[in-house]
Design a protein around this motif. Sequence first.
Motif, mmCIF file in Angstrom:
data_model
loop_
_atom_site.group_PDB
_atom_site.id
_atom_site.type_symbol
_atom_site.label_atom_id
_atom_site.label_comp_id
_atom_site.label_asym_id
_atom_site.label_seq_id
_atom_site.Cartn_x
_atom_site.Cartn_y
_atom_site.Cartn_z
ATOM 1 N N SER A 16 46.464 122.855 -30.854
ATOM 2 C CA SER A 16 45.728 122.215 -29.776
ATOM 3 C C SER A 16 46.558 122.221 -28.486
ATOM 4 O O SER A 16 46.052 122.558 -27.407
ATOM 5 N N LEU A 20 45.991 123.975 -24.655
ATOM 6 C CA LEU A 20 46.130 123.312 -23.355
ATOM 7 C C LEU A 20 47.071 124.109 -22.452
ATOM 8 O O LEU A 20 46.779 124.334 -21.271
ATOM 9 N N CYS A 24 46.087 125.911 -18.848
ATOM 10 C CA CYS A 24 46.824 125.636 -17.615
ATOM 11 C C CYS A 24 47.424 126.920 -17.055
ATOM 12 O O CYS A 24 47.320 127.210 -15.860
ATOM 13 N N ILE A 27 44.659 129.376 -15.571
ATOM 14 C CA ILE A 27 44.110 128.923 -14.292
ATOM 15 C C ILE A 27 45.140 129.086 -13.187
ATOM 16 O O ILE A 27 44.828 129.531 -12.084
ATOM 17 N N THR A 28 46.405 128.757 -13.505
ATOM 18 C CA THR A 28 47.451 128.893 -12.491
ATOM 19 C C THR A 28 47.609 130.351 -12.056
ATOM 20 O O THR A 28 47.719 130.644 -10.863
ATOM 21 N N ILE A 31 44.894 131.258 -9.708
ATOM 22 C CA ILE A 31 45.061 130.699 -8.363
ATOM 23 C C ILE A 31 46.176 131.417 -7.617
ATOM 24 O O ILE A 31 46.054 131.718 -6.429
ATOM 25 N N LEU A 63 39.152 125.186 -24.737
ATOM 26 C CA LEU A 63 38.972 123.736 -24.796
ATOM 27 C C LEU A 63 38.425 123.321 -26.158
ATOM 28 O O LEU A 63 38.813 122.279 -26.698
ATOM 29 N N LEU B 59 34.469 120.144 -18.203
ATOM 30 C CA LEU B 59 35.179 119.251 -19.116
ATOM 31 C C LEU B 59 36.657 119.633 -19.237
ATOM 32 O O LEU B 59 37.496 118.806 -19.589
ATOM 33 N N THR B 60 36.974 120.903 -18.923
ATOM 34 C CA THR B 60 38.360 121.359 -19.028
ATOM 35 C C THR B 60 39.283 120.561 -18.104
ATOM 36 O O THR B 60 40.480 120.454 -18.349
ATOM 37 N N PRO B 63 41.432 117.274 -20.111
ATOM 38 C CA PRO B 63 42.781 117.311 -20.688
ATOM 39 C C PRO B 63 43.859 117.610 -19.647
ATOM 40 O O PRO B 63 44.983 117.119 -19.767
ATOM 41 N N MET B 64 43.503 118.396 -18.610
ATOM 42 C CA MET B 64 44.502 118.731 -17.591
ATOM 43 C C MET B 64 44.944 117.488 -16.828
ATOM 44 O O MET B 64 46.124 117.251 -16.633
ATOM 45 N N TRP B 67 47.032 115.295 -19.029
ATOM 46 C CA TRP B 67 48.377 115.847 -19.187
ATOM 47 C C TRP B 67 49.225 115.527 -17.949
ATOM 48 O O TRP B 67 50.377 115.077 -18.053
ATOM 49 N N THR B 244 38.690 121.350 -11.967
ATOM 50 C CA THR B 244 39.461 121.899 -13.087
ATOM 51 C C THR B 244 40.673 122.669 -12.586
ATOM 52 O O THR B 244 41.787 122.519 -13.105
ATOM 53 N N GLU B 245 40.470 123.502 -11.544
ATOM 54 C CA GLU B 245 41.595 124.270 -11.001
ATOM 55 C C GLU B 245 42.622 123.333 -10.386
ATOM 56 O O GLU B 245 43.832 123.495 -10.596
ATOM 57 N N ALA B 248 44.769 121.842 -13.086
ATOM 58 C CA ALA B 248 45.795 122.730 -13.640
ATOM 59 C C ALA B 248 46.956 122.862 -12.662
ATOM 60 O O ALA B 248 48.131 122.819 -13.057
ATOM 61 N N VAL B 249 46.647 123.011 -11.376
ATOM 62 C CA VAL B 249 47.702 123.076 -10.364
ATOM 63 C C VAL B 249 48.486 121.768 -10.361
ATOM 64 O O VAL B 249 49.714 121.771 -10.250
ATOM 65 N N VAL B 251 49.080 119.829 -12.855
ATOM 66 C CA VAL B 251 50.003 119.827 -13.993
ATOM 67 C C VAL B 251 51.269 120.603 -13.626
ATOM 68 O O VAL B 251 52.392 120.121 -13.820
ATOM 69 N N VAL B 252 51.074 121.809 -13.039
ATOM 70 C CA VAL B 252 52.231 122.645 -12.698
ATOM 71 C C VAL B 252 53.112 121.939 -11.669
ATOM 72 O O VAL B 252 54.339 121.873 -11.813
ATOM 73 N N LEU B 273 53.111 116.497 -23.615
ATOM 74 C CA LEU B 273 52.059 117.403 -24.065
ATOM 75 C C LEU B 273 51.325 116.838 -25.272
ATOM 76 O O LEU B 273 50.086 116.823 -25.329
ATOM 77 N N VAL B 277 47.458 115.712 -25.903
ATOM 78 C CA VAL B 277 46.605 116.197 -26.997
ATOM 79 C C VAL B 277 45.872 115.025 -27.640
ATOM 80 O O VAL B 277 44.654 115.055 -27.811
ATOM 81 N N SER B 280 43.260 113.412 -25.154
ATOM 82 C CA SER B 280 42.105 114.237 -24.812
ATOM 83 C C SER B 280 41.254 114.544 -26.044
ATOM 84 O O SER B 280 40.033 114.620 -25.941
#
Lengths: 183, 432
Positions: A16, A20, A24, A27-28, A31, A63, B59-60, B63-64, B67, B244-245, B248-249, B251-252, B273, B277, B280
């Motif tokens: 899982s 994730l 991530c 998507i990164t 972008i 997901l 929905l993605t 979890p992002m 996190w 969603t994007e 993710a950004v 998170v980074v 992490l 899990v 989410s």
Amino acid sequence: MNYRLRSLYHLGGYLSATCLVLICGLITLQILGRLGDILATAVGAGRIGLTIPGLAQICGFLLVGATFFGLAYTFIHHAHIRVTLLIGQLPPRYRVFVEVACLSVALALCLYLAFYLYQLLADSVAYGETSYGLLSIPLWLPQSAMLAGVVLFCLALAETWWQTLAIAVRRPGSFIPGDTDQT
Amino acid sequence: MLILTLTLFVTLLVLLGSGVWVAFSLLGLGWVALSQFTSIPTGDVMASDLWGASYSWELTALPMFIWMGEILFRSRLANDMFTGLSPWMQRIPGRLLHTNVVGCGLFAAVSGSSAATCATMGRMTLPELTRRGYDEQLVIGTLAGSATLGLLIPPSIILIVYGVATDQSIARLFMAGILPGVLLSGLFAAYLMVWAWRYPEKIPAAEAALPWRERLRHSRRLIPLLALILGVIGSIYAGLASPTEAAAVGVVLSLLLARVQGSMDRHVFHDALMGAVRTSCMIAFILAGASVLTAAMGFTGLPSDLAAWIGTLGLSPVMLLAALTVLFILLGCFLDGISVVVLTTSILLPMVETAGIDLIWFGIYLVIVVEMSQITPPIGFNLFVLQGMTGRNILSIARAALPFFFLMMLGVVLIGLFPAIVTFLPSAMGNR
């Protein structure tokens, strides 16, 4: 609880987590590709055009993995929420029977879902169903991840059910609820 | 319809009350509704609905953002925030108590949960403020109240849940939450000022004022946080990235931030992490259960019957909302916020739509009411967090938070009187 299959549930948790990280990362990348294009056009060079086709779909399916692989792991860490307001007041020797009842309901529903998810999967395989959009990902792929996660959850529930039942029959007074907090 | 309503109501009470996990309670209720009151192939519908609700791009984001919150919770962000903010708060009536309000408001802009906001800020401000002699009761109350902003100010886990369950744009919901969040922080700050003016002896004296250059030097530590807020919320508002994007950004960027601060290593990464899990999985499974329930309810026709029945009563939207508020506060005493939201969307939504209430506005309203339930006993997540941190009785914490409960109630009335507070920003976004 001493789970015999603890390492299997943890494996599910790590799968899982991998989903994730992949979401991530993808998507990164996408972008960064977009930013690269903007920079490249700004300095007069052509677009590099790094795009990941069907990204939204891939992430959606990842997901599914992220959610279902981790169900059993989440369960053995008592992270699925429930209302313990009433049953928390019960002394252990009664609480253990309520616990068995709850686990029976959950296990029955989980097995029921596993059976019908298998049917859904069998249909997808039989008709060769694929996702819409740019990439035609065969649906059996994410659907089997989903089924695997639910089956894993069934195992965790069954193990807990069996052990709790054993306590209820032998010495109900010695029952220690796993989640003593109020969540 | 009466038998149907009664059966389902009793089933729900028994399932939830006896401690069946929330997601399974929803699935069980859906099964009872489908198998007993319709002639639809129950198992097939449940399986295909569970599948249909589980893969979605929107929905993605969930979890992002979870996190991201887990990473920031383990970083030194709260520490930096306190150092950066406190030199500016010395002259305001109420002094450092405002670090709770402003700090929570800012942290809420990078975190989607109120319990996480409460725990992160509280770890810093509780010891610092009580050490400086601030009234502990008030420190706890301010923290409990302000931390609920985590739910309202974007990113917000519960707004994602609402948006996915009702098919509303998450970007718009996020934007709609900003001004009400600012409004509530303003109300909290105003309350603190009035309190400090009324009881000046209970506020410790100001510390020696720092020269401006010193203050600015301290405030430099706020820059990473502000950059993170701007990057995540700004890119959604400007239409550069979908939620969603942006998540993710986020998170980074949080990973980089924690790395630069030196608070990130393999163990912290692993813990964050795996924490993400667990949370989410829990929420996504509840959402999947809720979507099965929604479909089941649709087949039984109960929600539309309920809406029609309410329609015959001729209630005005105001009276309907007043009744719903009472219902939600009662529900919120026993259920957590996500369960309240998914039960509402699967059963009450047609009623709300029939009454002509805007669904974006209703989402924000629902979130504020859910926020109120975070600080009402016996079930209130912020209370549990603070109980764990201070070791005080839950009722005494609830009493400390009570003024903030009423301030949020005032907030609900205000967005009811001036709906533009909610709808202005999303409509200014244009048709994206």
